[in-house]
Design a protein around this motif. Structure first.
Motif, short mmCIF file in Angstrom:
data_model
loop_
_atom_site.label_atom_id
_atom_site.label_comp_id
_atom_site.label_asym_id
_atom_site.label_seq_id
_atom_site.Cartn_x
_atom_site.Cartn_y
_atom_site.Cartn_z
N CYS A 231 -2.26 0.66 3.24
CA CYS A 231 -2.09 1.13 1.87
C CYS A 231 -0.80 1.94 1.73
CB CYS A 231 -3.30 1.99 1.49
SG CYS A 231 -3.27 2.58 -0.21
N GLY A 232 0.03 1.53 0.78
CA GLY A 232 1.27 2.24 0.51
C GLY A 232 2.44 1.85 1.38
N TYR A 233 2.24 0.94 2.33
CA TYR A 233 3.31 0.56 3.25
C TYR A 233 4.05 -0.68 2.76
CZ TYR A 233 1.98 3.65 7.15
OH TYR A 233 1.73 4.73 7.96
N PRO A 234 5.36 -0.60 2.57
CA PRO A 234 6.14 -1.83 2.37
C PRO A 234 6.14 -2.65 3.65
CG PRO A 234 7.59 0.04 2.61
CD PRO A 234 6.21 0.60 2.56
N LEU A 235 6.61 -3.87 3.56
CA LEU A 235 6.51 -4.80 4.70
C LEU A 235 7.15 -4.24 5.96
CD1 LEU A 235 5.72 -7.54 5.84
CD2 LEU A 235 7.88 -8.45 4.96
N GLU A 236 8.33 -3.66 5.86
CA GLU A 236 9.03 -3.17 7.04
C GLU A 236 8.22 -2.10 7.76
OE1 GLU A 236 10.24 -3.39 4.01
OE2 GLU A 236 11.64 -5.07 4.23
N GLU A 259 -4.13 -18.75 17.13
CA GLU A 259 -3.74 -19.80 16.19
C GLU A 259 -2.51 -19.43 15.36
OE1 GLU A 259 -7.26 -20.50 13.92
OE2 GLU A 259 -8.49 -20.88 15.71
N GLY A 260 -1.91 -18.28 15.64
CA GLY A 260 -0.70 -17.87 14.92
C GLY A 260 -0.95 -17.56 13.46
N ARG A 261 -2.09 -16.93 13.18
CA ARG A 261 -2.45 -16.66 11.79
C ARG A 261 -2.66 -15.16 11.56
NH1 ARG A 261 -6.46 -20.71 9.10
NH2 ARG A 261 -5.09 -20.15 7.36
N VAL A 262 -1.79 -14.36 12.17
CA VAL A 262 -1.75 -12.92 11.93
C VAL A 262 -0.56 -12.65 11.02
CG1 VAL A 262 -1.49 -10.64 12.96
CG2 VAL A 262 -2.80 -12.42 14.16
N TYR A 263 -0.80 -11.97 9.91
CA TYR A 263 0.26 -11.72 8.93
C TYR A 263 0.39 -10.24 8.65
CZ TYR A 263 -0.43 -16.71 8.01
OH TYR A 263 -0.56 -18.07 8.15
N ALA A 264 1.60 -9.75 8.67
CA ALA A 264 1.91 -8.44 8.11
C ALA A 264 2.32 -8.66 6.66
CB ALA A 264 3.05 -7.79 8.89
N VAL A 265 1.75 -7.88 5.76
CA VAL A 265 2.06 -8.06 4.34
C VAL A 265 2.45 -6.73 3.71
CG1 VAL A 265 0.54 -10.07 4.13
CG2 VAL A 265 -0.36 -7.79 3.65
N ASP A 266 3.06 -6.83 2.57
CA ASP A 266 3.50 -5.65 1.84
C ASP A 266 2.29 -5.02 1.15
OD1 ASP A 266 4.57 -3.87 -0.15
OD2 ASP A 266 6.50 -4.88 0.07
N GLY A 267 1.77 -3.94 1.73
CA GLY A 267 0.62 -3.26 1.16
C GLY A 267 0.99 -2.24 0.11
N HIS A 268 2.27 -2.13 -0.19
CA HIS A 268 2.73 -1.22 -1.24
C HIS A 268 2.76 -1.93 -2.58
CE1 HIS A 268 4.84 2.09 -3.09
NE2 HIS A 268 5.83 1.31 -3.44
N ALA A 269 3.35 -3.10 -2.61
CA ALA A 269 3.44 -3.85 -3.86
C ALA A 269 2.16 -4.61 -4.17
CB ALA A 269 4.62 -4.83 -3.80
N PHE A 297 2.42 -20.61 -3.55
CA PHE A 297 2.20 -19.18 -3.74
C PHE A 297 3.02 -18.35 -2.75
CE2 PHE A 297 -2.32 -20.11 -5.44
CZ PHE A 297 -1.81 -20.31 -6.72
N LEU A 298 3.43 -18.96 -1.66
CA LEU A 298 4.21 -18.25 -0.64
C LEU A 298 5.70 -18.32 -0.91
CD1 LEU A 298 2.35 -19.41 2.60
CD2 LEU A 298 1.93 -17.36 1.22
N GLU A 299 6.14 -19.39 -1.57
CA GLU A 299 7.58 -19.60 -1.76
C GLU A 299 8.23 -18.48 -2.54
OE1 GLU A 299 7.87 -23.41 -3.58
OE2 GLU A 299 7.16 -24.50 -1.82
N ASP A 300 7.55 -17.99 -3.59
CA ASP A 300 8.14 -16.95 -4.43
C ASP A 300 7.93 -15.55 -3.87
OD1 ASP A 300 8.94 -18.90 -6.20
OD2 ASP A 300 7.15 -18.72 -7.47
N ARG A 301 7.15 -15.45 -2.79
CA ARG A 301 6.83 -14.13 -2.24
C ARG A 301 7.13 -14.06 -0.75
NH1 ARG A 301 2.39 -15.79 -5.51
NH2 ARG A 301 2.40 -14.71 -7.53
N ASP A 302 8.14 -14.79 -0.32
CA ASP A 302 8.44 -14.81 1.11
C ASP A 302 8.93 -13.46 1.61
OD1 ASP A 302 10.86 -14.91 -0.17
OD2 ASP A 302 11.64 -16.62 0.95
N TRP A 303 9.36 -12.60 0.70
CA TRP A 303 9.79 -11.26 1.07
C TRP A 303 8.61 -10.33 1.38
CZ3 TRP A 303 7.70 -7.44 -1.93
CH2 TRP A 303 7.18 -7.83 -3.17
#
Length: 309
Positions: A231-236, A259-269, A297-303
């Motif tokens: 919560c509150g963390y940008p991706l970096e 299976e390579g399905r661990v994702y870090a995501v932007d929990g701030h935005a 859905f991923l193409e526009d949010r790859d950041w």
């Protein structure tokens, strides 16, 4: 009614207010409000009492220390609040870690703004509460038709996803991590988002707050998709905390890791803001769970996400 002067003390309510076409009437915001970018120059009326730039463990210790003393995490700039002279103040009455408490806001409004000021408290625990809160903001600001139109647009996007995911016979096991030290699973509306996105959350109950989870319990659940969204963390910032997870015993045995399905995501935005972009969060999550079906859905949010190999 005349359009009121509005103060928003939550990032999510700021997004709601702007989505209702009230940006020019937004006269004050919280220290965390940053979207849309056009509002960042508004007077900021709150500030944290702790250093939010430390590690997750450091932040947790500081929060617990204040809580043990019965102190709030945030302070209100009462003189600035008086200066912006709001008619409506939007705050929350759910989590004292997330923003200034409702009681503090009410006291400040009465003392510095006068009895005419309406304080609206949002209490989003479930998705239905988020929708209701949008209407509450619309009602308080004289923009109820706009709120209903905003909700209709949100529902159309949600229903587009449900029409596909409801047909999936064996939803994968999904876990969403809201904090790393201590290890906490995302609660409130996140189990609902996981279900709507075509996943299965076997650890959390919808509407319950984020809860500390034993690592061995998470290992036993063995998620097939793991989304890390402090919560509150940008991706970096999220990515900088992930190594603490990777050092836990048995990390490499998790199905999501294999299976390579661990994702870090932007929990701030995303994900932790119960406003209009909760639908963007659902779309992002759906894309992460089913990249072949919902890759658009991923193409526009790859950041906003990274696959953690």
């Amino acid at each position: 009614m005349a359009t009121p002067r509005v103060v928003s003390l939550l990032p999510s309510s700021t997004e709601i207010i702007c989505a209702l076409g009230l940006e020019e009437h937004l006269v004050g915001i919280s220290h965390e409000c940053d979207y849309p970018e056009s509002i960042v120059d508004r007077p900021r009326l709150t500030a944290p009492k702790i250093d939010l730039h430390g590690s997750g463990a450091d932040i947790d210790r500081a929060v617990r220390a204040l809580g043990q003393q019965g102190l709030s995490m945030y302070r209100i700039d009462a003189e600035q609040l008086r200066a912006v002279a709001p008619d409506v103040i939007i705050t929350q009455d759910q989590c004292e870690v997330c923003a200034v408490s409702y009681a503090e806001v009410t006291q400040a409004a009465q003392a510095f703004c006068g009895p005419h000021v309406e304080v609206v408290a949002l209490i989003p625990n479930l998705l239905q509460d988020i929708w209701a809160d949008m209407r509450s903001v619309g009602r308080a600001t004289g923009r109820l038709p706009e709120a209903d139109a905003l909700l209709a647009a949100c529902f159309e996007r949600v229903n587009t996803i449900i029409a596909e995911t409801i047909m999936i016979p064996e939803p994968p096991r999904v876990a969403a991590i809201e904090w790393i030290e201590p290890l906490m699973l995302a609660g409130n509306w996140m189990p609902e988002l996981i279900q709507l996105a075509g996943g299965r959350d076997g650890l959390c109950k919808p509407g319950s707050p984020a809860s500390v989870v034993d690592w061995e319990a998470l290992r036993a659940y063995d998620p097939e998709v793991l989304a890390i969204m402090p919560c509150g963390y940008p991706l970096e910032k999220t990515m900088s905390e992930v190594p603490a997870l990777m050092r836990l015993p048995g990390w490499e045995t998790l199905a999501a890791v294999r299976e390579g399905r661990v994702y870090a995501v932007d929990g701030h935005a995303y994900f932790n803001r119960p406003g209009p972009r909760i639908v963007d969060s659902l779309e992002l999550l759906t894309g992460l769970i089913y990249p072949d079906m919902f890759g658009e859905f991923l193409e526009d949010r790859d950041w906003a996400y990274r696959r953690m190999n």
